[in-house]
Design a protein around this motif. Structure first.
Motif, mmCIF file in Angstrom:
data_model
loop_
_atom_site.group_PDB
_atom_site.id
_atom_site.type_symbol
_atom_site.label_atom_id
_atom_site.label_comp_id
_atom_site.label_asym_id
_atom_site.label_seq_id
_atom_site.Cartn_x
_atom_site.Cartn_y
_atom_site.Cartn_z
ATOM 1 N N ARG A 47 0.796 -0.785 -0.375
ATOM 2 C CA ARG A 47 -0.364 0.376 0.031
ATOM 3 C C ARG A 47 0.934 0.963 0.280
ATOM 4 O O ARG A 47 1.827 1.501 0.684
ATOM 5 C CB ARG A 47 -0.708 0.050 1.402
ATOM 6 N N THR A 48 0.762 2.171 -1.264
ATOM 7 C CA THR A 48 1.574 3.288 -0.794
ATOM 8 C C THR A 48 0.708 4.874 -0.352
ATOM 9 O O THR A 48 -0.511 4.946 -0.113
ATOM 10 C CB THR A 48 1.904 4.190 -2.374
ATOM 11 N N LEU A 49 1.724 5.654 0.238
ATOM 12 C CA LEU A 49 0.944 6.685 0.699
ATOM 13 C C LEU A 49 1.977 7.735 0.241
ATOM 14 O O LEU A 49 2.831 7.851 0.320
ATOM 15 C CB LEU A 49 1.375 6.783 2.457
ATOM 16 N N THR A 51 2.650 11.859 -0.416
ATOM 17 C CA THR A 51 2.033 13.175 0.870
ATOM 18 C C THR A 51 2.510 14.184 0.134
ATOM 19 O O THR A 51 3.780 14.261 -1.359
ATOM 20 C CB THR A 51 3.701 13.245 1.274
ATOM 21 N N LYS A 122 -8.774 8.267 -0.254
ATOM 22 C CA LYS A 122 -8.828 8.027 1.628
ATOM 23 C C LYS A 122 -7.336 8.998 1.597
ATOM 24 O O LYS A 122 -6.341 9.207 1.268
ATOM 25 C CB LYS A 122 -8.536 6.512 1.817
ATOM 26 N N PHE A 145 -7.352 9.221 9.468
ATOM 27 C CA PHE A 145 -7.816 9.388 7.464
ATOM 28 C C PHE A 145 -9.326 8.994 7.175
ATOM 29 O O PHE A 145 -9.882 7.812 8.232
ATOM 30 C CB PHE A 145 -7.197 7.401 6.816
ATOM 31 N N MET A 187 -3.778 7.886 1.083
ATOM 32 C CA MET A 187 -3.226 6.955 1.173
ATOM 33 C C MET A 187 -4.246 5.879 -0.252
ATOM 34 O O MET A 187 -5.075 5.844 -0.291
ATOM 35 C CB MET A 187 -4.810 5.904 2.194
ATOM 36 N N ASP A 188 -3.388 4.727 -1.155
ATOM 37 C CA ASP A 188 -4.243 4.222 -1.916
ATOM 38 C C ASP A 188 -4.706 2.903 -1.182
ATOM 39 O O ASP A 188 -4.369 2.597 0.349
ATOM 40 C CB ASP A 188 -2.817 3.596 -2.898
#
Length: 411
Positions: A47-49, A51, A122, A145, A187-188
């Motif tokens: 999962r990628t965040l 910013t 998200k 989130f 959030m992905d």
């Protein structure tokens, strides 16, 4: 993808002394194997965040507070992430200088609005004001989130008392300009790759990523240790108080001066800290003079901060954990702040709990605050309230004392 995958036709034993990277966030590495395991296949869930940040400057801010209209709504221009899968989305900030409907008296309201996008997002946001010293103040963070649907907005209706913004000693307004800084984390969705069945061609390839990271840390350590005035492009000057005169060392102190100077690099500081990124992206005094003056932190704390920013680690984080936590929070070094927070939790004792409780309250750390209060009420209340730290840090703050008493009653 994976450099090395276990073949399906026969079991391969991985020894515990082989260097494998932990976790599932790096798709180029396998999970740690502490003992001998036989694996036939491997997959990864990730999962990628993402910013991104934005600054909104509101000029002549005090005029909005003097406007006869009871409710005033201001909106920033739309902005978007520079890259990532959400680059096509658009956002904007909405500010009510004298508060939105339902706001408490004398409070400014601030919101983040999701104005364009083809799907729900998200996300969570962190809001700050940038004062005339280019320091982030009045930081408020979303606790978790939330799902943003197109047209939704979220924020803080009681963000900050607006009548304190115009106080001269507060230094919040710079030439009557209110600078609002927002950091948004998207959030992905989690993605699990298909299971792979391939052959181990070279066992040593497992160690490539680890060796590369070790070399990177080694080289950046040398860059920090041997930075000269010619190689660096920014100086950090830390004022030495009389009580910390032992901080001055011959190698990095100015002669006949009460400051310690560190040489650093703007590019690295900006890449690691959104605070420094904002500082170097504007016509600030620091950006013009290439000098950052720090008067509220010790030189050994700044040295530890630079050590973390260049190498990703601090060798002795327990040496000055409280001040390092303040430093990490001030410059938004999230991983360092979490490391310091964990070190504070592990160092909880009857003598230290009062100071750590005040620190958690000042920096709005719910997890740390909850852990300290739980430690106090679990049989340590009488001993802690008799310490000098309790009378110095907590007893003079009625709200904190009330929280501890309420927790004791619930317990």
């Amino acid at each position: 993808m994976y450099n090395s995958i276990i073949k399906s036709s026969s079991n391969v034993s991985i020894s515990s002394n082989e260097s494998l990277s932990a976790g599932t966030t790096n798709t180029n590495s396998l999970p740690i194997m502490r003992n001998d395991y036989s694996l036939d296949s491997v997959c990864c869930t990730k999962r990628t965040l993402h910013t991104f940040t934005h600054m909104w400057i509101v000029e002549n801010f005090s005029s909005y507070l003097q406007d006869p209209e009871p409710i005033i709504c201001l909106s920033s221009s739309p902005f978007s992430p520079v890259s990532s899968a959400s680059a096509s989305t658009q956002w904007r900030l909405v500010c009510y200088p004298k508060g939105n409907y339902g706001a408490a008296s004398n409070y400014m309201s601030i919101f983040l609005e999701y104005i364009k996008g083809e799907r729900d997002i998200k996300a969570k946001a962190e809001y700050s004001l940038v004062n005339r010293k280019c320091e982030l103040t009045e930081m408020r963070k979303d606790a978790q989130f939330s799902i943003y649907k197109c047209g939704n907005s979220r924020g803080f209706i009681n963000y900050v008392k607006y009548d304190t913004l115009t106080l001269f000693e507060n230094d919040t307004l710079d030439d009557d300009k209110l600078k609002i800084f927002v950091r948004i984390i998207i959030m992905d969705d989690a993605i699990t790759e298909e299971t792979k069945y391939q052959e181990f061609d070279d066992t040593e390839s497992i160690n490539f990523t680890t060796r590369g990271l070790e070399a990177l840390v080694r080289d950046f350590t040398q860059l920090l240790l041997h930075s000269s005035s010619k190689m660096s492009d920014i100086k950090i000057k830390v004022k030495i108080s009389p009580t910390h005169s032992t901080d001055v060392t011959e190698s990095n102190s100015d002669s006949n001066s009460s400051t310690v100077t560190f040489n650093a690099h703007k590019l690295i500081l900006a890449a690691r800290s959104p605070v420094f990124a904002a500082m170097f992206s504007n016509s600030t005094l620091e950006n013009k003079t290439n000098i950052i003056e720090i008067n509220d932190l010790r030189s050994d704390t700044i040295q530890s901060m630079l050590e973390y920013m260049y190498t990703g680690k601090v060798n002795d984080i327990k040496k000055s954990t409280v001040e390092l936590y303040r430093c990490a929070d001030k410059y938004q070094l999230e991983d360092l702040r979490l490391q310091a927070e964990m070190a504070l939790m592990s160092s909880l004792s009857i003598d230290t709990s009062a100071e750590i409780l005040l620190l958690a309250d000042q920096h709005h750390s719910k997890d740390l605050k909850s852990r300290v209060i739980q430690f106090i009420v679990n049989g340590n209340l009488k001993a802690i309230t008799q310490t000098d730290g309790w009378h110095k840090y907590v007893a003079c703050i009625p709200d904190l004392v009330t929280e501890v008493i309420q927790a004791t009653v619930l317990e």
